[in-house]
Enzyme design. Sequence first.
Site, PDB file in Angstrom:
ATOM      1  N   ASP A 289      29.640  54.463  69.690  1.00 45.49           N
ATOM      2  CA  ASP A 289      30.892  55.178  69.475  1.00 45.49           C
ATOM      3  C   ASP A 289      32.007  54.273  69.996  1.00 45.49           C
ATOM      4  OD1 ASP A 289      33.140  56.808  69.544  1.00 45.49           O
ATOM      5  OD2 ASP A 289      32.033  58.588  70.183  1.00 45.49           O
ATOM      6  N   HIS A 290      32.807  53.730  69.072  1.00 47.25           N
ATOM      7  CA  HIS A 290      33.806  52.733  69.446  1.00 47.25           C
ATOM      8  C   HIS A 290      34.959  53.332  70.252  1.00 47.25           C
ATOM      9  CE1 HIS A 290      34.977  48.701  69.476  1.00 47.25           C
ATOM     10  NE2 HIS A 290      34.917  48.406  68.185  1.00 47.25           N
ATOM     11  N   ARG A 291      35.029  54.662  70.333  1.00 49.10           N
ATOM     12  CA  ARG A 291      36.039  55.272  71.191  1.00 49.10           C
ATOM     13  C   ARG A 291      35.725  55.026  72.660  1.00 49.10           C
ATOM     14  NH1 ARG A 291      35.626  61.361  69.071  1.00 49.10           N
ATOM     15  NH2 ARG A 291      33.444  60.787  69.504  1.00 49.10           N
TER      16      ARG A 291
ATOM     17  N   PRO B 214      33.670  57.012  65.475  1.00 44.46           N
ATOM     18  CA  PRO B 214      33.778  55.743  64.741  1.00 44.46           C
ATOM     19  C   PRO B 214      32.628  54.824  65.129  1.00 44.46           C
ATOM     20  CG  PRO B 214      35.369  55.804  66.534  1.00 44.46           C
ATOM     21  CD  PRO B 214      34.728  57.150  66.495  1.00 44.46           C
TER      22      PRO B 214
ATOM     23  N   VAL C 234      32.735  52.719  73.714  1.00 47.75           N
ATOM     24  CA  VAL C 234      32.086  51.436  73.957  1.00 47.75           C
ATOM     25  C   VAL C 234      32.838  50.328  73.221  1.00 47.75           C
ATOM     26  CG1 VAL C 234      29.928  50.147  73.846  1.00 47.75           C
ATOM     27  CG2 VAL C 234      29.872  52.641  74.146  1.00 47.75           C
TER      28      VAL C 234
END
Length: 432
Positions: free
Chosen positions: A404-406, A230, A408
């Site tokens: 990568d929002h998973r 994501p 960061v």
Amino acid sequence: MSDTPFLLPDVGEGLTEAEIVSWRVAPGDSIAINQVIVEIETAKSLVELPSPFAGTVGELLVKEGDTVAVGAPIIMVSGAASDEPAADTDVAEAVQDAAATITDEAAVGTVLVGYGTSGHAKSRRRRGGESPLVPVRPSSVPAASASPVVAKPPIRKLAKDLDVDLAEVQGTGLAGEITRDDVIRHASQASLFRNIQTPEESDEREERIPVKGVRKTIAKAMVDSAFTAPHVSLFVDVDATRTMEFVKRLKASPDFAGVKVSPLLIIAKAIIWAVRRNPTVNSEWTDEEIIVRHFVNLGVAAATPRGLIVPNVKEAQSLSLLALAQSLEQLTLTAREGRTSAAEMTGGTITITNIGVFGMDTGTPILNPGEVAIVALGTIKQKPWVVDGEVRSRYVTTVGASFDHRVVDGDVASRFVADVASVIEEPALLLD
């Protein structure tokens, strides 16, 4: 004596196929151990394959342009029974060495401008001595004795693609070497005489390009990245005036004589500095765990004639500013020549893409697979900027980054981008 097939070896890149670019031998030719017999193109690099045994070429089993699976026979060699074929692992090692070495430098007997002596990759050694499959070429051999045309394999492939006869091209490189610019210039001049099209030619209104090699690999990697991680992107405008002044001083410094210095060098250092303060952006997501790396293998997205590749500078955090400049220059030159090795293409931890060279202000870059952050540097140009309450002309750029929002979170991403921007505004922070 029976014919012996030579199987396309696994070159150690985790690939399953390669394209036959050009044969260096023909049926009836005598070949020796270590003699280059074919040039192949994998999804990552152009590679010269040496023969693991001596004999006489019987039959070429595949044509130039064919894509062949690893392990498939590509050539038959007669009279090879008395010479024990090398093990597959030795072939792969030799291929990797060949891919990592600019072999034509040895053939010409000189060092190309911009490469420097540090540009020569060191061949790996087997226990008990040198690898029997790494070709050894004496540097005293003049270029003319090897071939009437001095050009690297990528240049020969470019000429073939553009329908250019290298014998008609005047080389402007060292020792008369034909450069990429020479081929493109010749092709452009020749096109002037082809502007008057026949009716048959004018009907060709579309071109079909096979999806294979680097382009196929790029497509798969980008789709996997875009639909797996994501993405979240951030942007900030930055006053880069002091960075431009710093670059100017470095160019005038005797220590950096002969080394290409650009704002990219300072941005690279800024990323390394910001990673130290925000280590999460230098991680990998594995579903089971997050692996935070405490070293930086800095990837640099490079647009090449074969497509976009992302080689990386290993252990960039331990390099001085001069050593980093030399590494970035070598990385770029090698990529443009199509000689990036498999090792240089793997193990990256964070990437920078310099879209500013194309005149772009910003963009939303897609993550390099296996990484959780990528930084985009926009063009640097003079703009009105408010300094101490006054509008002045300053060099301004835009720094963009995707994460990568998973892994960061927004606060970490924001601090990281702010840290990169702060170094661009004040390079003296690198002295911390």
